[in-house]
Enzyme design. Sequence first.
Site, PDB file in Angstrom:
ATOM      1  N   ARG A  17      -9.565   0.695   8.991  1.00 31.81           N
ATOM      2  CA  ARG A  17      -9.212  -0.698   9.265  1.00 31.81           C
ATOM      3  C   ARG A  17     -10.321  -1.417  10.011  1.00 31.81           C
ATOM      4  O   ARG A  17     -10.189  -2.599  10.305  1.00 31.81           O
ATOM      5  CB  ARG A  17      -7.936  -0.742  10.110  1.00 31.81           C
ATOM      6  CG  ARG A  17      -6.660  -1.048   9.318  1.00 31.81           C
ATOM      7  CD  ARG A  17      -5.536  -0.997  10.324  1.00 31.81           C
ATOM      8  NE  ARG A  17      -4.360  -1.739   9.988  1.00 31.81           N
ATOM      9  CZ  ARG A  17      -3.247  -1.173   9.501  1.00 31.81           C
ATOM     10  NH1 ARG A  17      -3.228   0.091   9.187  1.00 31.81           N
ATOM     11  NH2 ARG A  17      -2.172  -1.913   9.343  1.00 31.81           N
ATOM     12  N   LYS A  27       0.834  -1.207   0.000  1.00 36.85           N
ATOM     13  CA  LYS A  27       0.000   0.000   0.000  1.00 36.85           C
ATOM     14  C   LYS A  27       0.867   1.256   0.000  1.00 36.85           C
ATOM     15  O   LYS A  27       0.643   2.177  -0.781  1.00 36.85           O
ATOM     16  CB  LYS A  27      -0.939   0.009   1.223  1.00 36.85           C
ATOM     17  CG  LYS A  27      -1.882  -1.174   1.273  1.00 36.85           C
ATOM     18  CD  LYS A  27      -2.913  -1.032   2.369  1.00 36.85           C
ATOM     19  CE  LYS A  27      -2.358  -1.059   3.793  1.00 36.85           C
ATOM     20  NZ  LYS A  27      -1.748  -2.350   4.198  1.00 36.85           N
ATOM     21  N   ARG A  86      -1.072  -9.459  13.302  1.00 37.09           N
ATOM     22  CA  ARG A  86      -1.604  -8.365  12.475  1.00 37.09           C
ATOM     23  C   ARG A  86      -2.546  -8.927  11.397  1.00 37.09           C
ATOM     24  O   ARG A  86      -3.562  -8.330  11.083  1.00 37.09           O
ATOM     25  CB  ARG A  86      -0.458  -7.569  11.829  1.00 37.09           C
ATOM     26  CG  ARG A  86       0.187  -6.597  12.827  1.00 37.09           C
ATOM     27  CD  ARG A  86       1.611  -6.284  12.506  1.00 37.09           C
ATOM     28  NE  ARG A  86       1.766  -5.466  11.317  1.00 37.09           N
ATOM     29  CZ  ARG A  86       2.913  -5.364  10.638  1.00 37.09           C
ATOM     30  NH1 ARG A  86       3.984  -6.038  11.023  1.00 37.09           N
ATOM     31  NH2 ARG A  86       2.980  -4.587   9.603  1.00 37.09           N
ATOM     32  N   ARG A 100      11.539  -1.726  11.653  1.00 41.43           N
ATOM     33  CA  ARG A 100      10.218  -1.787  12.306  1.00 41.43           C
ATOM     34  C   ARG A 100      10.114  -3.086  13.101  1.00 41.43           C
ATOM     35  O   ARG A 100      10.174  -4.177  12.530  1.00 41.43           O
ATOM     36  CB  ARG A 100       9.105  -1.761  11.245  1.00 41.43           C
ATOM     37  CG  ARG A 100       8.705  -0.377  10.856  1.00 41.43           C
ATOM     38  CD  ARG A 100       7.594  -0.398   9.825  1.00 41.43           C
ATOM     39  NE  ARG A 100       6.353  -1.006  10.313  1.00 41.43           N
ATOM     40  CZ  ARG A 100       5.212  -0.954   9.641  1.00 41.43           C
ATOM     41  NH1 ARG A 100       5.157  -0.340   8.473  1.00 41.43           N
ATOM     42  NH2 ARG A 100       4.130  -1.509  10.132  1.00 41.43           N
TER      43      ARG A 100
HETATM   44  P1  AMP Z   1       0.787  -0.011   9.169  1.00 43.45           P
HETATM   45  O1  AMP Z   1       1.981   0.843   9.000  1.00 43.45           O
HETATM   46  O2  AMP Z   1      -0.381   0.496   8.342  1.00 43.45           O
HETATM   47  O3  AMP Z   1       1.044  -1.465   8.940  1.00 43.45           O
HETATM   48  O4  AMP Z   1       0.310   0.150  10.683  1.00 43.45           O
HETATM   49  C1  AMP Z   1       1.125  -0.236  11.755  1.00 43.45           C
HETATM   50  C2  AMP Z   1       0.334  -0.318  13.043  1.00 43.45           C
HETATM   51  O5  AMP Z   1      -0.236   0.964  13.341  1.00 43.45           O
HETATM   52  C3  AMP Z   1      -0.842  -1.262  13.012  1.00 43.45           C
HETATM   53  O6  AMP Z   1      -0.469  -2.603  13.269  1.00 43.45           O
HETATM   54  C4  AMP Z   1      -1.711  -0.684  14.129  1.00 43.45           C
HETATM   55  O7  AMP Z   1      -1.209  -1.013  15.410  1.00 43.45           O
HETATM   56  C5  AMP Z   1      -1.523   0.814  13.933  1.00 43.45           C
HETATM   57  N1  AMP Z   1      -2.531   1.330  12.989  1.00 43.45           N
HETATM   58  C6  AMP Z   1      -2.307   1.891  11.761  1.00 43.45           C
HETATM   59  N2  AMP Z   1      -3.445   2.283  11.167  1.00 43.45           N
HETATM   60  C7  AMP Z   1      -4.426   1.929  12.037  1.00 43.45           C
HETATM   61  C8  AMP Z   1      -5.837   2.030  11.991  1.00 43.45           C
HETATM   62  N3  AMP Z   1      -6.474   2.555  10.936  1.00 43.45           N
HETATM   63  N4  AMP Z   1      -6.547   1.594  13.068  1.00 43.45           N
HETATM   64  C9  AMP Z   1      -5.934   1.081  14.137  1.00 43.45           C
HETATM   65  N5  AMP Z   1      -4.626   0.925  14.218  1.00 43.45           N
HETATM   66  C10 AMP Z   1      -3.846   1.352  13.199  1.00 43.45           C
END
Ligand code: AMP
Length: 368
Positions: free
Chosen positions: A267, A192, A324, A312
């Site tokens: 999400r 993404k 996740r 990360r």
């Molecule tokens: P990402 O970088 O999109 O993979 O997000 C990393 C982490 O951030 C996720 O595993 C969640 O803990 C948190 N996170 C990101 N976006 C959301 C969202 N829309 N709702 C809840 N948690 C989020």
Amino acid sequence: MIKLHDKYFKPFLREEQILAAVKSIAQKVAADYKDEVPVFVGVLNGCFMFVADFLKEYPYACEVSFIKLSSYQGLTSTGIVETLLDIPDNLEGKSVIILEDIIDSGRTLKELIHLFNNTNVKEYKVASLFYKSEVYNGEYAIDYVGIDIPDKFIVGYGLDYDELGRNLREVYQLNQKHMINLVLFGKPGAGKGTQAAFLKEQYNLKHISTGDVFRYNIKNSTELGNLAKSYMDKGDLVPDEVTIKMLQDEVEKHSDASGFIFDGFPRTVAQAKALDEFLRTKDMKIDATLALDANDEVLIQRLLERGKVSGRTDDQDESKIRNRFEEYNQKTAPLQAYYESQGKFHSVNGIGEIEDITRRLAKVIEEL
Ligand code: AMP
């Protein structure tokens, strides 16, 4: 670009262009009326700047007066013209030049003609600074015209949008450019972020990644970062109320964007509903949800590779990654049905060369 109330307006006519048109009208009128003392009747409210600049350019003796009609409410002409300040009663035997800031449909003009036909003036003429020839009904001749403009809503130089914008020296046009708002959908590692980086350039969009915003806050040890950290470390979702508020703040910060790519948001169904509701208050909407499809084993390998470079922690531990995915399956996957029911869900094969995937996404966007 400027913002008045809820709308954006882009520059349309510079002050010099407007003043040149005003001067040209004044010179033509002066040539026709230099041997008498005409009465210039401005049509309020919009005409006040035009009348002031016109008079500065008018070199001979003249009188000035005002009349007030109203027909606009917001952006569209209501069709109802009210007389709020009537014609002065000392016009007998005089030549009158009505000064209008703008003539579009001709409705206000019709009312003016009607009003002046019932007076005993020597003659009356109409001068309009702006004129929309595309929509003017052509019922009456307009004797002096400044600038012929397209049928777009304008503000500035006396003209308003719900009373704002009259004090602008230039004229601005309503910015009706169509916004594109996209949701990028897919499991962690689906690409993404990578695709958003290309699409935002190609379509001049603002990319909002909630994961990035959380990481930025964690790095800067903000209150929001400290709160999100415990959830993110485990691979759990951060609670909706925190995430929704944060997302809204990000959109507000970029209110001049020509569209958004939402990456990692929504999400949950609650987030999707909150997003729709929030966008509606801004007269915006989601145009499409683009889902990047890829199977779990490919994604796990990608994420572990990414973890080695990005640092990360949630990408370095397979159990966190699997958690996740579990969060995704339980809370995010139902969004597919949510967007399908709105006819906005588009699935794209997320496996292959990066540029091929970008092309697949662009094809969907271009067909919107
Ligand atoms: P990402 O970088 O999109 O993979 O997000 C990393 C982490 O951030 C996720 O595993 C969640 O803990 C948190 N996170 C990101 N976006 C959301 C969202 N829309 N709702 C809840 N948690 C989020």
